[in-house]
Design a protein around this motif. Structure first.
Motif, PDB file in Angstrom:
ATOM      1  N   GLU A   6       0.794  -1.240   0.000  1.00 34.57           N
ATOM      2  CA  GLU A   6       0.000   0.000   0.000  1.00 34.57           C
ATOM      3  C   GLU A   6       0.820   1.280   0.000  1.00 34.57           C
ATOM      4  O   GLU A   6       0.292   2.356  -0.261  1.00 34.57           O
ATOM      5  N   SER A   7       2.075   1.190   0.358  1.00 32.32           N
ATOM      6  CA  SER A   7       2.852   2.412   0.560  1.00 32.32           C
ATOM      7  C   SER A   7       4.304   2.206   0.138  1.00 32.32           C
ATOM      8  O   SER A   7       4.743   1.074  -0.093  1.00 32.32           O
ATOM      9  N   LEU A   8       5.029   3.315   0.080  1.00 29.93           N
ATOM     10  CA  LEU A   8       6.458   3.238  -0.229  1.00 29.93           C
ATOM     11  C   LEU A   8       7.191   2.400   0.819  1.00 29.93           C
ATOM     12  O   LEU A   8       8.116   1.661   0.492  1.00 29.93           O
ATOM     13  N   ILE A  11       6.853  -1.108  -0.242  1.00 27.23           N
ATOM     14  CA  ILE A  11       7.725  -1.370  -1.395  1.00 27.23           C
ATOM     15  C   ILE A  11       9.168  -1.589  -0.921  1.00 27.23           C
ATOM     16  O   ILE A  11       9.853  -2.514  -1.367  1.00 27.23           O
ATOM     17  N   GLN A  52       7.882   1.563  -7.000  1.00 24.15           N
ATOM     18  CA  GLN A  52       6.931   2.609  -6.582  1.00 24.15           C
ATOM     19  C   GLN A  52       6.180   3.148  -7.806  1.00 24.15           C
ATOM     20  O   GLN A  52       4.963   3.363  -7.772  1.00 24.15           O
ATOM     21  N   LEU A  56       2.472   1.851  -7.398  1.00 29.88           N
ATOM     22  CA  LEU A  56       1.719   2.908  -6.716  1.00 29.88           C
ATOM     23  C   LEU A  56       1.409   4.080  -7.634  1.00 29.88           C
ATOM     24  O   LEU A  56       0.808   5.068  -7.206  1.00 29.88           O
ATOM     25  N   ASN A  57       1.857   3.964  -8.907  1.00 29.41           N
ATOM     26  CA  ASN A  57       1.659   5.062  -9.858  1.00 29.41           C
ATOM     27  C   ASN A  57       2.276   6.368  -9.400  1.00 29.41           C
ATOM     28  O   ASN A  57       1.770   7.446  -9.735  1.00 29.41           O
ATOM     29  N   GLU A  58       3.341   6.277  -8.624  1.00 29.96           N
ATOM     30  CA  GLU A  58       4.074   7.469  -8.206  1.00 29.96           C
ATOM     31  C   GLU A  58       5.357   7.499  -9.020  1.00 29.96           C
ATOM     32  O   GLU A  58       6.248   6.679  -8.804  1.00 29.96           O
ATOM     33  N   ILE A  98      -2.459  -5.691  -5.448  1.00 27.66           N
ATOM     34  CA  ILE A  98      -1.166  -5.069  -5.789  1.00 27.66           C
ATOM     35  C   ILE A  98      -0.028  -6.091  -5.674  1.00 27.66           C
ATOM     36  O   ILE A  98       0.879  -6.101  -6.499  1.00 27.66           O
TER      37      ILE A  98
END
Ligand code: HEM
Length: 123
Positions: A6-8, A11, A52, A56-58, A98
């Motif tokens: 869910e988050s960096l 990752i 990422q 996460l599409n970042e 994910i």
């Protein structure tokens, strides 16, 4: 209970756990150690942004993932090991859409890399 990526922070956990396994692997370890040497922090932070961006599409990764692999002594056996360690890592830490996406993207990218390497070696 096991959760999804869910988050960096998640990752980073996935990437760091995976490369810790890779470094200890009899087949893959020597290849990474030879190339990466003392630069693990740099390698890991590139891989954090790479995943990422994908998961996460970042959009923090702006590099070109294939070229550094073009000259490595790797074939199907190495990719199979890479994928089995990656899948094992993801499944141990996470579960969900994910997490599934991470595994399916790894397979697709490994497939593209193998196709390019085959082409290079055929010439
Ligand atoms: C970079 C090895 C498969 C993603 C690297 C580097 C090594 C390496 C040694 C660092 C190269 C350098 O800095 O000179 C391997 C081996 C593989 C493999 C031995 C399989 C047998 C993969 C796969 C992916 C991947 C399947 C993606 C799913 C990356 C990325 C980088 C990288 C994103 C950084 C590229 C950049 O510099 O921007 N790999 N790799 N690798 N690898 Fe792999």
């Amino acid at each position: 209970p096991i959760k999804d990526i869910e988050s960096l922070e998640d990752i980073k956990k996935m990437v760091n756990t995976f490369y810790a396994k890779v470094r200890k692997d009899d087949l893959l370890g020597p290849i990474f150690i030879e190339k990466i040497g003392e630069h693990w922090d740099e390698h890991l932070s590139k891989l954090h942004s790479f995943w990422q961006s994908i998961l996460l599409n970042e959009r923090t990764y702006t590099g070109h993932p294939f070229p550094p692999h073009a000259q490595l002594p790797i074939d199907k056996e190495h990719f199979d090991r890479w994928l089995s360690l990656f899948t094992e890592t993801v499944d141990k830490l996470f579960a969900g859409d994910i997490a599934n996406e991470a595994k399916s993207r790894a397979y697709k990218i490994a497939d593209v890399f193998q196709g390019k390497l085959e082409y290079i070696h055929r010439r």
